[in-house]
Scaffold this active site. Structure first.
Site, short mmCIF file in Angstrom:
data_model
loop_
_atom_site.label_atom_id
_atom_site.label_comp_id
_atom_site.label_asym_id
_atom_site.label_seq_id
_atom_site.Cartn_x
_atom_site.Cartn_y
_atom_site.Cartn_z
N ARG A 53 3.20 9.10 17.87
CA ARG A 53 4.06 8.62 16.78
C ARG A 53 4.91 9.75 16.21
O ARG A 53 6.07 9.55 15.84
CB ARG A 53 3.17 8.01 15.70
CG ARG A 53 3.90 7.46 14.49
CD ARG A 53 2.87 6.95 13.50
NE ARG A 53 3.45 6.62 12.23
CZ ARG A 53 3.85 5.41 11.85
NH1 ARG A 53 3.75 4.42 12.71
NH2 ARG A 53 4.34 5.18 10.67
N ASP A 218 -0.13 -6.54 14.95
CA ASP A 218 1.13 -5.89 14.61
C ASP A 218 1.79 -5.39 15.89
O ASP A 218 1.29 -4.49 16.55
CB ASP A 218 0.86 -4.72 13.67
CG ASP A 218 2.15 -4.11 13.11
OD1 ASP A 218 3.23 -4.40 13.65
OD2 ASP A 218 2.05 -3.33 12.14
N GLU A 244 2.87 -10.19 14.03
CA GLU A 244 3.72 -9.45 13.10
C GLU A 244 4.77 -8.60 13.82
O GLU A 244 4.48 -7.96 14.82
CB GLU A 244 2.83 -8.55 12.24
CG GLU A 244 3.56 -7.73 11.22
CD GLU A 244 2.61 -7.01 10.29
OE1 GLU A 244 2.91 -5.86 9.91
OE2 GLU A 244 1.57 -7.60 9.92
N GLU A 271 9.04 -5.99 7.17
CA GLU A 271 8.78 -4.60 6.79
C GLU A 271 10.03 -3.73 6.87
O GLU A 271 10.25 -2.87 6.02
CB GLU A 271 7.68 -4.06 7.70
CG GLU A 271 7.46 -2.57 7.65
CD GLU A 271 6.44 -2.11 8.68
OE1 GLU A 271 6.40 -0.91 8.96
OE2 GLU A 271 5.69 -2.95 9.21
N ASP A 294 8.56 -4.16 1.87
CA ASP A 294 7.88 -2.97 1.36
C ASP A 294 8.56 -2.56 0.06
O ASP A 294 9.76 -2.27 0.05
CB ASP A 294 7.97 -1.84 2.39
CG ASP A 294 7.09 -0.65 2.04
OD1 ASP A 294 7.13 -0.21 0.87
OD2 ASP A 294 6.37 -0.15 2.93
N HIS A 321 4.24 -5.13 2.88
CA HIS A 321 3.83 -4.11 3.83
C HIS A 321 3.27 -2.91 3.07
O HIS A 321 3.83 -2.46 2.08
CB HIS A 321 5.03 -3.66 4.66
CG HIS A 321 4.79 -2.38 5.40
ND1 HIS A 321 5.33 -1.18 5.01
CD2 HIS A 321 4.05 -2.11 6.52
CE1 HIS A 321 4.97 -0.22 5.84
NE2 HIS A 321 4.18 -0.76 6.76
N GLU A 341 -2.31 -5.57 1.59
CA GLU A 341 -2.70 -4.79 2.77
C GLU A 341 -3.24 -3.42 2.36
O GLU A 341 -2.68 -2.76 1.49
CB GLU A 341 -1.49 -4.60 3.69
CG GLU A 341 -1.81 -3.73 4.91
CD GLU A 341 -0.59 -3.50 5.81
OE1 GLU A 341 -0.79 -3.05 6.96
OE2 GLU A 341 0.54 -3.75 5.36
#
Length: 412
Positions: A53, A218, A244, A271, A294, A321, A341
């Site tokens: 990531r 997700d 999602e 999101e 978000d 989110h 969440e």
């Protein structure tokens, strides 16, 4: 009749970057499931970037902070995404809409920030910066009034917040009392045998979590329509609660096709969308069942409340989110926000933690899968900075720019 006392006005706006803690610079990330577990994402098609990531810069901008001070000495504070860019735009542009303003005029200030930035960004980083400013404004207003933010935006609509956990271990989430568990899809369409491998991973999650426990998936904007149809069909026996961010946030037409193909499936997204204008087609087209703005990105609390009202008219749930300390106030105040969440922010993904680590002295966290109002029932957003946090004033960092080009009015 005696004259009423004048309400405090905004006298200063300051921005800060968070100084890195040298003792924690690298020791927390190695092995962290969110950064190093294989997760399908928009860059999965490129081998160089698909495994890490960090490699494709998703967090490159880091955080920045905004402090807004009123004439009575009260200060509001917020943290969010934007890094140095956030400091620069706040100090050099957005600040003009705040100085001398009445902090109660949240709608006016937001509208001026939005209209005043359309020439260089109505979404993405610009709106993230607006979000942080807006959150600092609400924190200030709550402290001036001596009330928690959720009491100012509608009050309490439920006895407690019901939480689900995002992480790699839905079975652990069930043991910890969470309502459900959300897991990342590991493989993208570009990888060999990914359809079967994704099915096998999700099947293993279902077996470990057991029947009846909601599992969400997700997909992180990584799929296309054809692949999504194959995957949802193959996973029908797993009883996924919702799918999602299956497609790119720009492919609203794709969600039309998915909803037509699977009207019984619950779809979630939002999101990576911004402002009420970005959500309008998703809501009015009834393209999804769970909307996920978000609050730290979509335009702040002021804009999120507008999005929520629009969604309520179509009986669409708002499940924001991320588990920010700002989100708990929104969810407590909204009847159509049934869940909140929380992410398993731990190296092994087996326990939740504060979204900003030890930045604040105490962030509201769930116990047995719920968060009670007593956890955040203080003025404003109810958070205090840790004394160990070091903030770097952006004014010092911007000095070379000011020396060359000058600065917009030095009014604070």
């Amino acid at each position: 009749m005696s004259a009423s006392k004048e309400h405090p006005r905004i006298t200063a706006v300051r921005t800060f970057l968070v100084a890195p803690d040298p003792k924690k610079s690298e020791e927390e990330k190695p092995g962290h499931w969110l950064y190093y577990q294989e997760i399908a994402n928009p860059m999965s098609k490129y081998p160089k970037y698909k495994d890490n990531r960090d490699s494709w810069g998703v967090d490159v901008l880091k955080h920045f902070c905004v402090e807004i001070e009123a004439s009575d000495g009260t200060r509001g504070f917020a943290i969010g995404h934007g890094g140095f860019v956030g400091c620069f735009l706040t100090e050099e542009h957005f600040k003009r809409f705040l100085i001398d303003a009445d902090p109660r005029d949240t709608n006016l200030i937001w509208d001026q920030m939005y209209r005043g930035s359309q020439h260089y960004g109505r979404r993405g980083i610009t709106m993230m910066i607006v979000s942080v400013i807006d959150l600092a404004l609400w924190d200030l207003l709550g402290k001036i009034r001596g009330e928690p933010v959720y009491k100012m935006i509608g009050g309490q609509t439920k006895d407690y917040l019901t939480a689900y956990c995002t992480g790699p271990n839905p079975d652990v989430a069930r043991e910890q009392g969470f309502w459900g568990g959300k897991v990342p899809l590991p493989y993208s369409p570009s990888e060999p045998d990914s359809l079967q491998k994704n099915y096998d991973v999700l099947t293993a999650h279902r077996k470990k979590a057991g029947p009846g426990f909601p599992i969400m998936v997700d997909c992180y904007m990584s799929l296309n329509i054809q692949y999504a149809i194959k995957l949802i069909s193959k996973c029908a026996d797993l009883h996924i609660e919702w799918w999602e961010e299956v497609l790119s946030p720009d492919d609203t037409g794709g969600y039309v096709r998915l909803k037509q193909a699977f009207p019984q499936v619950r779809w979630a997204t939002g999101e990576h969308e911004y402002t009420r204008y970005g959500y309008r087609h998703l809501i009015e087209g009834r393209l999804l069942d769970v909307l996920q703005p978000d609050v730290m990105w979509c335009g702040g609390l002021t804009e999120l409340m507008r999005i929520a009202v629009h969604a309520a008219a179509y009986d669409i749930d708002i499940v924001p989110h991320g588990n920010s300390h700002y989100t708990v106030h929104f969810c407590m105040s909204q009847p159509n926000s049934p869940l909140i969440e929380y992410v398993a922010y731990s190296p092994d993904g087996r326990s939740v933690g504060p979204v900003h680590g030890d930045f604040f002295l105490k962030e509201p966290l769930p116990t047995d899968g719920i968060v009670k109002p007593s956890e955040f029932d203080k003025p404003g957003f109810g958070l205090e900075l840790s004394p160990h946090v070091k903030l770097l004033p952006a004014r010092d960092l911007l000095k070379p720019y000011h020396d060359i080009f000058g600065a917009w009015g030095d009014r604070d």
